[in-house]
Motif scaffolding. Structure first.
Motif, PDB file in Angstrom:
ATOM      1  N   GLU A  76     -11.511  14.866  -4.189  1.00  0.00           N
ATOM      2  CA  GLU A  76     -10.703  14.570  -5.369  1.00  0.00           C
ATOM      3  C   GLU A  76     -10.204  13.128  -5.387  1.00  0.00           C
ATOM      4  N   PHE A  77     -10.640  12.320  -4.453  1.00  0.00           N
ATOM      5  CA  PHE A  77     -10.152  10.954  -4.344  1.00  0.00           C
ATOM      6  C   PHE A  77     -11.257  10.063  -3.793  1.00  0.00           C
ATOM      7  N   GLU A  78     -11.008   8.755  -3.837  1.00  0.00           N
ATOM      8  CA  GLU A  78     -11.890   7.778  -3.209  1.00  0.00           C
ATOM      9  C   GLU A  78     -11.133   7.239  -1.995  1.00  0.00           C
ATOM     10  N   GLY A  79     -11.711   7.314  -0.837  1.00  0.00           N
ATOM     11  CA  GLY A  79     -10.970   7.025   0.373  1.00  0.00           C
ATOM     12  C   GLY A  79     -11.494   5.863   1.193  1.00  0.00           C
ATOM     13  N   VAL A  80     -10.660   5.465   2.161  1.00  0.00           N
ATOM     14  CA  VAL A  80     -11.047   4.538   3.221  1.00  0.00           C
ATOM     15  C   VAL A  80     -10.859   5.306   4.524  1.00  0.00           C
ATOM     16  N   TYR A  81     -11.901   5.313   5.365  1.00  0.00           N
ATOM     17  CA  TYR A  81     -11.918   6.176   6.544  1.00  0.00           C
ATOM     18  C   TYR A  81     -12.163   5.383   7.823  1.00  0.00           C
ATOM     19  N   ASN A 113     -15.414   9.401  19.122  1.00  0.00           N
ATOM     20  CA  ASN A 113     -15.827  10.802  19.270  1.00  0.00           C
ATOM     21  C   ASN A 113     -16.404  11.373  17.974  1.00  0.00           C
ATOM     22  N   ARG A 114     -16.573  10.485  16.979  1.00  0.00           N
ATOM     23  CA  ARG A 114     -17.115  10.796  15.652  1.00  0.00           C
ATOM     24  C   ARG A 114     -16.174  11.655  14.805  1.00  0.00           C
ATOM     25  N   GLU A 115     -14.935  11.726  15.181  1.00  0.00           N
ATOM     26  CA  GLU A 115     -13.944  12.388  14.336  1.00  0.00           C
ATOM     27  C   GLU A 115     -13.615  11.482  13.157  1.00  0.00           C
ATOM     28  N   VAL A 116     -13.597  12.046  11.957  1.00  0.00           N
ATOM     29  CA  VAL A 116     -13.344  11.270  10.742  1.00  0.00           C
ATOM     30  C   VAL A 116     -11.868  11.352  10.381  1.00  0.00           C
ATOM     31  N   LYS A 117     -11.259  10.185  10.190  1.00  0.00           N
ATOM     32  CA  LYS A 117      -9.837  10.115   9.849  1.00  0.00           C
ATOM     33  C   LYS A 117      -9.674   9.376   8.525  1.00  0.00           C
ATOM     34  N   LEU A 118      -8.984   9.990   7.581  1.00  0.00           N
ATOM     35  CA  LEU A 118      -8.673   9.328   6.308  1.00  0.00           C
ATOM     36  C   LEU A 118      -7.530   8.337   6.534  1.00  0.00           C
ATOM     37  N   LEU A 119      -7.769   7.072   6.236  1.00  0.00           N
ATOM     38  CA  LEU A 119      -6.746   6.041   6.404  1.00  0.00           C
ATOM     39  C   LEU A 119      -5.891   5.876   5.159  1.00  0.00           C
ATOM     40  N   THR A 120      -6.532   5.875   3.997  1.00  0.00           N
ATOM     41  CA  THR A 120      -5.787   5.789   2.744  1.00  0.00           C
ATOM     42  C   THR A 120      -6.654   6.282   1.596  1.00  0.00           C
ATOM     43  N   SER A 121      -6.001   6.918   0.636  1.00  0.00           N
ATOM     44  CA  SER A 121      -6.675   7.327  -0.601  1.00  0.00           C
ATOM     45  C   SER A 121      -5.947   6.723  -1.804  1.00  0.00           C
ATOM     46  N   LYS A 122      -5.186   5.677  -1.541  1.00  0.00           N
ATOM     47  CA  LYS A 122      -4.378   5.050  -2.594  1.00  0.00           C
ATOM     48  C   LYS A 122      -5.231   4.332  -3.633  1.00  0.00           C
ATOM     49  N   TRP A 123      -6.313   3.704  -3.188  1.00  0.00           N
ATOM     50  CA  TRP A 123      -7.061   2.816  -4.063  1.00  0.00           C
ATOM     51  C   TRP A 123      -8.154   3.566  -4.812  1.00  0.00           C
ATOM     52  N   PRO A 124      -8.243   3.385  -6.145  1.00  0.00           N
ATOM     53  CA  PRO A 124      -9.205   4.157  -6.949  1.00  0.00           C
ATOM     54  C   PRO A 124     -10.650   3.713  -6.773  1.00  0.00           C
ATOM     55  N   THR A 125     -10.877   2.464  -6.349  1.00  0.00           N
ATOM     56  CA  THR A 125     -12.248   1.968  -6.176  1.00  0.00           C
ATOM     57  C   THR A 125     -12.328   1.051  -4.950  1.00  0.00           C
ATOM     58  N   PRO A 126     -12.116   1.577  -3.747  1.00  0.00           N
ATOM     59  CA  PRO A 126     -12.230   0.728  -2.554  1.00  0.00           C
ATOM     60  C   PRO A 126     -13.670   0.283  -2.383  1.00  0.00           C
ATOM     61  N   ILE A 183      -9.162  -4.710   2.609  1.00  0.00           N
ATOM     62  CA  ILE A 183      -9.875  -3.896   1.632  1.00  0.00           C
ATOM     63  C   ILE A 183      -9.951  -4.667   0.318  1.00  0.00           C
ATOM     64  N   ALA A 184     -11.141  -4.743  -0.246  1.00  0.00           N
ATOM     65  CA  ALA A 184     -11.317  -5.311  -1.585  1.00  0.00           C
ATOM     66  C   ALA A 184     -11.446  -4.145  -2.554  1.00  0.00           C
ATOM     67  N   ASN A 185     -10.476  -4.004  -3.429  1.00  0.00           N
ATOM     68  CA  ASN A 185     -10.504  -2.933  -4.424  1.00  0.00           C
ATOM     69  C   ASN A 185     -11.012  -3.498  -5.743  1.00  0.00           C
ATOM     70  N   SER A 186     -11.882  -2.758  -6.403  1.00  0.00           N
ATOM     71  CA  SER A 186     -12.509  -3.280  -7.618  1.00  0.00           C
ATOM     72  C   SER A 186     -11.619  -3.163  -8.850  1.00  0.00           C
ATOM     73  N   ASN A 187     -10.966  -2.038  -9.017  1.00  0.00           N
ATOM     74  CA  ASN A 187     -10.183  -1.815 -10.225  1.00  0.00           C
ATOM     75  C   ASN A 187      -8.879  -1.090  -9.887  1.00  0.00           C
ATOM     76  N   PRO A 188      -7.727  -1.805  -9.886  1.00  0.00           N
ATOM     77  CA  PRO A 188      -7.540  -3.211 -10.244  1.00  0.00           C
ATOM     78  C   PRO A 188      -8.139  -4.142  -9.190  1.00  0.00           C
ATOM     79  N   PRO A 189      -8.477  -5.380  -9.606  1.00  0.00           N
ATOM     80  CA  PRO A 189      -9.166  -6.296  -8.696  1.00  0.00           C
ATOM     81  C   PRO A 189      -8.205  -6.941  -7.693  1.00  0.00           C
ATOM     82  N   LEU A 190      -8.001  -6.262  -6.578  1.00  0.00           N
ATOM     83  CA  LEU A 190      -7.037  -6.705  -5.581  1.00  0.00           C
ATOM     84  C   LEU A 190      -7.694  -6.831  -4.210  1.00  0.00           C
ATOM     85  N   PHE A 191      -7.211  -7.807  -3.439  1.00  0.00           N
ATOM     86  CA  PHE A 191      -7.602  -7.955  -2.047  1.00  0.00           C
ATOM     87  C   PHE A 191      -6.360  -7.679  -1.215  1.00  0.00           C
TER      88      PHE A 191
END
Length: 338
Positions: free
Chosen positions: A196-201, A206-219, A233-241
């Protein structure tokens, strides 16, 4: 007479380059000659020239693709690998041979439809090629070698909490071997979204996946400071670094907007949003975005831009940071640095 013949041949080559949209074909057959150039340099601070010489040229070393991405430099082979994402093909470029096909398929290994190939790529500590495979929706390791390519991969991670990733886009690996990657919706097949979100992981050792943030709509693009203490992180929309501090366990804190690129985007020709990046050992950031590559010091000050006036997606240094390679829409570019 020999000098005259040589001059005629060189003149014919430059005329062909000017009129051809397939520079890669020419550069693979003619060695030790100049490449066509595009763009210009736009200085904001004199410190820009500490990194990019005033005389630097933006060379077109290969062209004729659909959308280039994910450049990675292989020091042992002295070659550049890059993705043509819509074509599901990776290419290998060398000074001697130009660009030749490397992996086909590169990121979608199914047979029933045409989906996007690999996007971002990075080398781990053992020189293994790690790829964001957009079509297969996984982060994977290439199992072949660099001289005799074969499209064989091992999936490292494919889901979070039992749901498939969206479309892994770009990645970076820290000194401990942990993989950080972005997972926007770009290229995701309609109706197939499970999260339900776009994430940064982060993928642990050990190959365990951890969600770091789901704040940004287009990371989109992602990078690490040289000491791995900060994540960019470069986010596309809004265009923020944006930047974060990273704890030993991989938790993020101290969120900071380093650059708001909305004004640059509004004024741009290409309307390219913030994308991939390469970070020097001294902390200087080369960020692709509106009309080129933004050079940003470690304090977040924009020093100047390598202007292409085209859609510019990603970049990488060679081993001693004397050369920057840039994926730029249908082109691959090279800029010799200080």
């Amino acid at each position: 007479m020999k000098s005259l013949i040589k001059l005629v041949i060189i003149s014919a080559f430059f005329l062909a380059c000017k009129n051809s949209t397939h520079v890669k074909t020419l550069t693979t057959t003619i060695e030790n000659t100049s490449y066509p150039t595009i763009g210009y340099l736009e200085k904001i601070d004199e410190a820009f020239y500490d990194h990019v010489p005033k005389s630097a040229k933006i060379e077109v070393i290969a062209d004729g693709y659909v959308w280039t991405e994910g450049p990675v430099w292989i020091t042992d082979e002295q070659c550049l690998l890059f993705s043509d994402v819509p074509q599901n093909i990776n290419y290998r470029w060398t000074e001697e041979k130009g660009a030749v096909q490397f992996l086909n398929p590169s990121g979608y290994t199914g047979k029933d439809k045409k989906l996007q190939g690999s996007n971002g790529m990075f080398l781990d500590q053992e020189n293994n090629l790690i790829l964001c495979q957009t079509g297969d929706r996984v982060v994977a390791r290439y199992l072949g070698d660099y001289k005799n390519p074969v499209s064989e991969f091992e999936v490292i991670a494919s889901e979070f909490e039992g749901k498939k990733f969206n479309a892994p886009n770009d990645l970076v690996i820290d000194k401990k071997g942990r993989i950080y990657f972005t997972d926007p919706n770009f290229g995701l097949e309609e109706g197939s979204k499970e999260l339900e979100f776009e994430g940064v992981y982060m993928i642990g050792t050990n190959r365990e996946v951890k969600l770091l943030t789901s704040k940004w709509p287009t990371p989109n693009g992602i990078g690490l400071s040289p000491d791995s203490s900060q994540l960019y992180i470069a986010n596309s929309n809004p265009p923020l670094f944006v930047s974060y501090d990273i704890s030993e366990g991989g938790d993020l804190s101290n969120e900071k907007i380093v650059l708001d690129l909305q004004e640059a985007l509004d004024k741009s020709i290409s309307k390219q949003k913030p994308d991939g990046m390469a970070i020097k050992k001294d902390g200087t950031i080369f960020l692709t975005g509106p009309d080129g590559v933004f050079v940003i010091n470690k304090n977040g000050n924009h020093l100047g831009t390598i202007k292409t006036d085209k859609l510019t997606s990603n970049c990488v240094f060679n081993e001693d940071e004397s050369v920057l390679y840039v994926s730029c829409h249908e082109l691959i570019l090279r800029i010799k640095l200080n």
